[in-house]
Design a protein around this motif. Structure first.
Motif, PDB file in Angstrom:
ATOM      1  N   ASP A  39      -6.224   1.675 -33.108  1.00 37.39           N
ATOM      2  CA  ASP A  39      -7.401   2.980 -31.902  1.00 37.39           C
ATOM      3  C   ASP A  39      -6.469   3.705 -30.496  1.00 37.39           C
ATOM      4  OD1 ASP A  39     -10.009   2.848 -33.625  1.00 37.39           O
ATOM      5  OD2 ASP A  39     -10.917   0.964 -32.169  1.00 37.39           O
ATOM      6  N   LYS A  40      -6.766   4.696 -29.953  1.00 28.86           N
ATOM      7  CA  LYS A  40      -6.091   5.497 -29.442  1.00 28.86           C
ATOM      8  C   LYS A  40      -7.223   6.127 -28.236  1.00 28.86           C
ATOM      9  CE  LYS A  40      -2.283   6.803 -32.003  1.00 28.86           C
ATOM     10  NZ  LYS A  40      -3.304   5.933 -33.062  1.00 28.86           N
ATOM     11  N   ILE A  90      -2.030  15.788 -31.086  1.00 26.57           N
ATOM     12  CA  ILE A  90      -3.764  16.662 -31.546  1.00 26.57           C
ATOM     13  C   ILE A  90      -3.358  17.952 -32.511  1.00 26.57           C
ATOM     14  CG2 ILE A  90      -4.374  18.452 -30.079  1.00 26.57           C
ATOM     15  CD1 ILE A  90      -7.476  16.205 -30.975  1.00 26.57           C
ATOM     16  N   ASN A  91      -3.248  18.529 -33.580  1.00 25.93           N
ATOM     17  CA  ASN A  91      -3.204  19.712 -33.607  1.00 25.93           C
ATOM     18  C   ASN A  91      -3.475  20.566 -33.042  1.00 25.93           C
ATOM     19  OD1 ASN A  91      -5.276  19.490 -35.095  1.00 25.93           O
ATOM     20  ND2 ASN A  91      -5.446  20.994 -36.695  1.00 25.93           N
ATOM     21  N   HIS A 272     -15.570  17.298 -29.897  1.00 30.75           N
ATOM     22  CA  HIS A 272     -13.867  16.656 -30.363  1.00 30.75           C
ATOM     23  C   HIS A 272     -12.886  18.324 -31.092  1.00 30.75           C
ATOM     24  CE1 HIS A 272     -13.689  11.971 -29.306  1.00 30.75           C
ATOM     25  NE2 HIS A 272     -14.328  12.436 -28.688  1.00 30.75           N
ATOM     26  N   TRP A 273     -11.826  18.174 -31.123  1.00 35.14           N
ATOM     27  CA  TRP A 273     -10.940  19.254 -31.349  1.00 35.14           C
ATOM     28  C   TRP A 273     -10.550  18.770 -32.481  1.00 35.14           C
ATOM     29  CZ3 TRP A 273      -6.766  21.016 -28.789  1.00 35.14           C
ATOM     30  CH2 TRP A 273      -7.011  22.122 -27.800  1.00 35.14           C
ATOM     31  N   ARG A 274     -10.778  17.579 -33.280  1.00 32.14           N
ATOM     32  CA  ARG A 274     -10.051  16.733 -33.886  1.00 32.14           C
ATOM     33  C   ARG A 274     -10.932  15.114 -35.155  1.00 32.14           C
ATOM     34  NH1 ARG A 274      -6.848  18.809 -38.227  1.00 32.14           N
ATOM     35  NH2 ARG A 274      -5.191  18.040 -39.739  1.00 32.14           N
ATOM     36  N   HIS A 275     -10.644  14.266 -33.844  1.00 27.30           N
ATOM     37  CA  HIS A 275     -10.026  13.111 -34.142  1.00 27.30           C
ATOM     38  C   HIS A 275     -11.809  12.474 -33.914  1.00 27.30           C
ATOM     39  CE1 HIS A 275      -5.808  13.502 -32.599  1.00 27.30           C
ATOM     40  NE2 HIS A 275      -5.882  13.210 -33.725  1.00 27.30           N
ATOM     41  N   GLY A 279     -10.413   8.073 -31.064  1.00 28.25           N
ATOM     42  CA  GLY A 279      -9.364   8.272 -30.815  1.00 28.25           C
ATOM     43  C   GLY A 279      -8.199   8.946 -32.232  1.00 28.25           C
ATOM     44  N   VAL A 280      -8.702   9.244 -33.321  1.00 30.28           N
ATOM     45  CA  VAL A 280      -8.066   9.352 -34.777  1.00 30.28           C
ATOM     46  C   VAL A 280      -8.122   9.954 -35.694  1.00 30.28           C
ATOM     47  CG1 VAL A 280      -7.142   8.023 -36.633  1.00 30.28           C
ATOM     48  CG2 VAL A 280      -6.917   6.261 -34.255  1.00 30.28           C
TER      49      VAL A 280
END
Length: 414
Positions: A39-40, A90-91, A272-275, A279-280
């Motif tokens: 986790d982030k 993040i991408n 979210h953009w991606r996660h 946060g993963v």
């Protein structure tokens, strides 16, 4: 300065219990390139509706799937929209979504602003109550010196403007629930676990008759929240499998399909953009299963294989990227379906007008789903990518034909 989002010092940090051997029983798979999927911290948006006095419009991010961090006024007709990711690194999947309306209709210029190192990715689309989603054209959207600007007529009616069509967890649930009811008793719906924020992780279990001796095909999508074009292909693919007819009947009498229509509901609703909410990137956790979504999915697959003493033959993971592409594994000869990829692609080219398969084959060095299917079950793993701006009717056609040709190949039908 009008602040829509104020970063809070309180961040969402939810801890998972991890162990050397997966707590769920899924076998840990080692990939050459390790990825830290513990986790982030993420930063939550501050949700609110704001009236921007200087330009006379309302702007809102108070809805599921929104992404807008703050706005500032450049002049009496231009707003600067600050879009930030949930965390970093993040991408570059700079997703945005907001609503706007006004008492007096007028043209507004929306300029998109991103942190250093990121740039605009998606052509904006919009939806109003009286019409479906529409992609803006080049007469109102332009990028100059990396600055993306949208000229938009703000109406009295609320307009939702977003990077891609918004499909929230509730929207997806409405779809898969309706599809399940329509196709009972062939289709069974289960929740196989909970996300960080307590949302269900759904699974559709599809077969005719008994589950005994039926090898498995796995379908999944929305590991990355904004990737709705992959989700559209998944919808068409699965709906085709469930169409009544001799081919689908023969296929579902021989095989069992387990489908995961929403891998990341937290990330979807948080914009979210991606996660995920931990946060993963979920598609980097297919080795140690530290995130609840991947842990639940891999554990359920493992349990079915063990209980029924069957094989996983094929795993297809639906995503989006800049252009249509199939990512495949180099290893095929010793898999459970050694000729499937080449035969399938041949049939796609033969049955989709003027179509040429774009395939990129490689060794999966990171813990992604297609590598996991290969390394864990000797199955064919494919990442089925759809372009961000691929025409939606073509996505539907491609999903339908690719499902149809898969069923023909696996049932040896002509």
């Amino acid at each position: 300065m009008v602040s829509l989002m104020r970063f809070s010092h309180s961040i969402l940090v939810i801890c998972l219990i991890t162990c050397t051997v997966s707590c769920t029983g899924s076998r840990i798979i080692k990939f050459p390139n390790k990825v830290d999927t513990k986790d982030k911290p993420i930063v939550l948006q501050h949700k609110q509706v704001e009236f921007v006095t200087d330009v006379g419009v309302y702007v809102s991010n108070d809805f599921p799937g929104a992404r807008l961090n703050n706005i500032s006024v450049k002049n009496d007709s231009t707003l600067i929209l600050r879009i930030q990711p949930e965390n970093e690194p993040i991408n570059n999947s700079a997703y945005f979504a907001f609503k706007t309306w006004t008492s007096n209709e007028r043209d507004i210029y929306f300029q998109f602003s991103y942190p250093k190192g990121y740039k605009h990715r998606y052509i904006p689309k919009y939806e109003t109550a009286n019409r479906g989603w529409v992609q803006v054209d080049s007469t109102v959207f332009f990028i100059k010196d990396t600055i993306a600007t949208l000229k938009f007529r703000v109406l009295k009616d609320t307009t939702l403007i977003a990077a891609q069509e918004v499909r929230t967890s509730q929207d997806v649930k409405d779809w898969y629930t309706g599809l399940t009811k329509k196709n009972a008793p062939t289709t069974r719906l289960k929740s196989i676990g909970k996300t960080h924020l307590g949302r269900d992780i759904p699974m559709m279990d599809i077969y005719k008759g008994s589950a005994t001796n039926k090898d498995i095909i796995v379908l999944l999508t929305r590991q990355h929240p904004p990737e709705v074009t992959g989700y559209f292909a998944f919808q068409s693919f699965l709906e085709t499998i469930l169409q009544s007819g001799k081919l689908t009947d023969a296929f579902l009498e021989k095989y069992r399909v387990i489908a995961f229509p929403l891998m990341n509901p937290d990330g979807v609703d948080l914009g979210h953009w991606r996660h995920n909410a931990g946060g993963v990137d979920l598609n980097r956790d297919w080795g140690r299963y530290r995130q609840p979504e991947v842990s639940a999915v891999t554990n359920r697959i493992e349990n079915i294989v063990k209980e029924q003493e069957v094989k996983v033959l094929l795993g297809v993971d639906f995503h989006s990227t800049w252009h249509d592409v199939f990512y495949t594994n180099v290893e095929r000869e010793h898999t459970n379906l050694p000729n499937f990829v080449s035969d399938w692609f041949t049939q796609l080219e033969a049955n989709i007008p003027n179509y040429k398969v774009n395939e990129k084959s490689a060794i999966s060095t990171k813990p992604v789903s297609k590598g996991w299917f290969l390394k864990r079950f000797n199955a064919v793993g494919i990442t089925y990518e759809i372009g961000d701006e691929t025409p939606r009717d073509f996505i539907t056609l491609k999903g339908k034909i690719s499902a149809h040709e898969m069923m023909k190949l696996l049932t040896n039908s002509n």
